[in-house]
Design a protein around this motif. Structure first.
Motif, short mmCIF file in Angstrom:
data_model
loop_
_atom_site.label_atom_id
_atom_site.label_comp_id
_atom_site.label_asym_id
_atom_site.label_seq_id
_atom_site.Cartn_x
_atom_site.Cartn_y
_atom_site.Cartn_z
N GLY A 1 0.81 -1.22 0.00
CA GLY A 1 0.00 0.00 0.00
C GLY A 1 0.84 1.27 0.00
N ASP A 2 0.15 2.41 0.11
CA ASP A 2 0.81 3.72 0.02
C ASP A 2 1.72 3.80 -1.19
N THR A 3 1.24 3.29 -2.31
CA THR A 3 2.00 3.32 -3.56
C THR A 3 1.99 4.74 -4.14
N PRO A 4 3.01 5.07 -4.94
CA PRO A 4 3.00 6.41 -5.55
C PRO A 4 1.95 6.55 -6.64
N MET A 5 1.65 7.80 -6.95
CA MET A 5 0.73 8.07 -8.06
C MET A 5 1.51 8.85 -9.11
N LEU A 6 1.50 8.36 -10.33
CA LEU A 6 2.26 9.01 -11.40
C LEU A 6 1.33 9.93 -12.19
N ARG A 7 1.74 11.22 -12.27
CA ARG A 7 0.90 12.19 -12.99
C ARG A 7 1.35 12.30 -14.44
N PHE A 8 0.39 12.15 -15.34
CA PHE A 8 0.66 12.35 -16.76
C PHE A 8 -0.10 13.60 -17.22
N THR A 9 0.59 14.47 -17.95
CA THR A 9 -0.08 15.65 -18.50
C THR A 9 0.17 15.70 -20.01
N HIS A 10 -0.21 16.81 -20.60
CA HIS A 10 0.00 17.03 -22.04
C HIS A 10 1.47 16.86 -22.44
N HIS A 11 2.38 17.11 -21.49
CA HIS A 11 3.81 16.99 -21.80
C HIS A 11 4.20 15.55 -22.11
N GLN A 12 3.57 14.60 -21.38
CA GLN A 12 3.93 13.18 -21.61
C GLN A 12 3.03 12.53 -22.67
N PHE A 13 1.77 12.90 -22.68
CA PHE A 13 0.79 12.32 -23.62
C PHE A 13 0.09 13.47 -24.31
N GLU A 14 0.38 13.65 -25.59
CA GLU A 14 -0.21 14.81 -26.25
C GLU A 14 -1.73 14.72 -26.35
N GLU A 15 -2.27 13.48 -26.20
CA GLU A 15 -3.74 13.33 -26.24
C GLU A 15 -4.42 13.98 -25.03
N ILE A 16 -3.67 14.20 -23.95
CA ILE A 16 -4.30 14.79 -22.75
C ILE A 16 -4.43 16.30 -22.97
N PRO A 17 -5.67 16.83 -22.88
CA PRO A 17 -5.83 18.28 -23.10
C PRO A 17 -4.97 19.08 -22.12
N LYS A 18 -4.47 20.22 -22.60
CA LYS A 18 -3.66 21.08 -21.73
C LYS A 18 -4.47 21.46 -20.49
N GLY A 19 -3.85 21.37 -19.33
CA GLY A 19 -4.52 21.74 -18.08
C GLY A 19 -5.13 20.55 -17.38
N SER A 20 -5.37 19.45 -18.11
CA SER A 20 -5.93 18.24 -17.49
C SER A 20 -4.80 17.28 -17.13
N ALA A 21 -5.13 16.27 -16.35
CA ALA A 21 -4.11 15.28 -15.96
C ALA A 21 -4.74 13.91 -15.75
N ILE A 22 -3.92 12.89 -15.98
CA ILE A 22 -4.29 11.52 -15.60
C ILE A 22 -3.32 11.10 -14.49
N TYR A 23 -3.85 10.56 -13.40
CA TYR A 23 -3.02 10.08 -12.30
C TYR A 23 -3.12 8.55 -12.27
N ALA A 24 -1.98 7.89 -12.37
CA ALA A 24 -1.99 6.42 -12.35
C ALA A 24 -1.42 5.93 -11.02
N LYS A 25 -2.24 5.19 -10.29
CA LYS A 25 -1.81 4.64 -9.00
C LYS A 25 -0.96 3.40 -9.31
N LEU A 26 0.30 3.43 -8.90
CA LEU A 26 1.26 2.41 -9.33
C LEU A 26 1.21 1.18 -8.41
N GLU A 27 0.15 0.43 -8.56
CA GLU A 27 -0.05 -0.74 -7.69
C GLU A 27 0.92 -1.88 -8.01
N TYR A 28 1.57 -1.81 -9.16
CA TYR A 28 2.53 -2.88 -9.48
C TYR A 28 3.77 -2.77 -8.59
N LEU A 29 3.89 -1.68 -7.85
CA LEU A 29 5.05 -1.53 -6.95
C LEU A 29 4.82 -2.16 -5.58
#
Ligand code: PMP
Length: 310
Positions: free
Chosen positions: A11-39
């Protein structure tokens, strides 16, 4: 950080933030947060479930000193349960449909578990039936049965849900997660709804799963997809189910590895593909949360990163 048992690393795994900088499909100003449960130490989200099931079983005296834990599993639950059972000096027996990854079976055995196979064609239903038969045969055995046991969603309601709210507060727009047993999705969703009543809930399934209708058929994305509607979804205000093809899921899994250093399994690729679809429909400033349930190295024998057929 010094810990006294491997279970303390769950538990207490990190959350990785993806924005337009990493994925151009993500609209500017929005973000996807991925909870890294594989860790998690067993390499998947199911370490949380394993710890919770064994703790609950002992507290409720369903488990005593010589109890054998029996469970049908695609593998990750087995690994999570085996880690927790080992700490409590309990033995484990897992019923696994033959087709599931060899690495997961090796890892369950490494942790001390016995594996019983059921035919691939009988799917998880066949594994459930065999586990019930083995349980009936053995007097001191415990069958947690993740598919029916309310402790499954509760494990995530009490752990993963609060971790998301702690990190993101009530700013979450959507929660997007894969559905296998439905435990993760419904447990987390019910916790989030308490704090963010207007949250959008998007379930993720592979093609060949039945949540959007259609006939059940086999698929290569492993860990998600259902042959029957999980009871845990009853009464949950799900906005949509995203159906992801093997081609889209594996392409995203490979992209996550190649461009973002995240060595995750195909259910994570499917979740990311669905999260990208979701964020594209939302206004700028939206925050989409998703979950990467397990690690990719347990699928190397299936050429997860190198196959070229999709
Ligand atoms: N991804 C993977 C790799 C899994 O093993 C599982 C569990 N089978 C899931 C996602 C789905 O989790 P849940 O059973 O909580 O729906």
């Amino acid at each position: 950080m010094i810990i006294d048992s491997i279970q303390m690393a769950i538990g207490d795994t990190p959350m990785l933030r993806f924005t337009h900088h990493q994925f151009e499909e993500i609209p500017k100003g929005s973000a996807i947060y991925a909870k890294l449960e594989y860790l998690n130490p067993g390499g998947s989200i199911k370490d949380r479930l394993g710890a919770y099931l064994i703790k609950e079983g002992i507290e409720q005296r369903k488990i005593t000193e010589n109890t054998v834990i029996i469970e049908p599993t695609a593998g990750n639950t087995g690994i999570g349960v085996a880690i927790a059972a080992q700490a409590a000096k309990l033995s484990t027996m897992f019923v696994v449909p033959e087709k599931f990854s060899l690495e997961k079976q090796e890892l369950m055995r490494a942790l001390g578990a016995e594996i019983v196979h059921t035919p691939t064609e009988e799917g998880i239903k066949g594994a459930i039936a065999e586990a019930k038969r083995l349980h009936a045969e053995r007097s001191n055995s415990y069958l947690p049965l993740q598919f029916d046991n309310p402790a499954n969603p509760e494990a995530y309601y009490h752990t993963l849900g609060p971790e998301l709210i702690k990190d993101l507060g009530s700013s979450i727009t959507s929660f997007v997660a894969g559905i296998g047993s439905g435990g993760t999705f419904s447990g987390v969703a019910r916790y989030l709804l308490k704090h963010v009543p207007l949250i959008r809930l998007i379930g993720v399934e592979p093609e060949g799963s039945i949540l959007n209708g259609g006939a059940s058929h086999s698929h290569e994305i492993e860990g998600i997809g259902v042959e029957f509607i999980p009871t845990f979804l009853e009464g949950l205000p799900v906005h949509d189910f995203a159906t992801i093809s093997d081609a889209e899921g594996f392409a995203m899994t490979r992209r996550l590895a190649k461009e973002h250093g995240t060595l995750v399994g195909s259910s994570s690729g499917a979740a990311m593909a669905a999260a990208l679809r979701e964020v594209a429909t939302l206004p700028a400033g939206s925050q989409v949360v998703t979950v990467f349930p397990d690690a990719g190295d347990r699928y190397l024998s299936k050429q997860i990163y190198s196959r070229t057929d999709y």
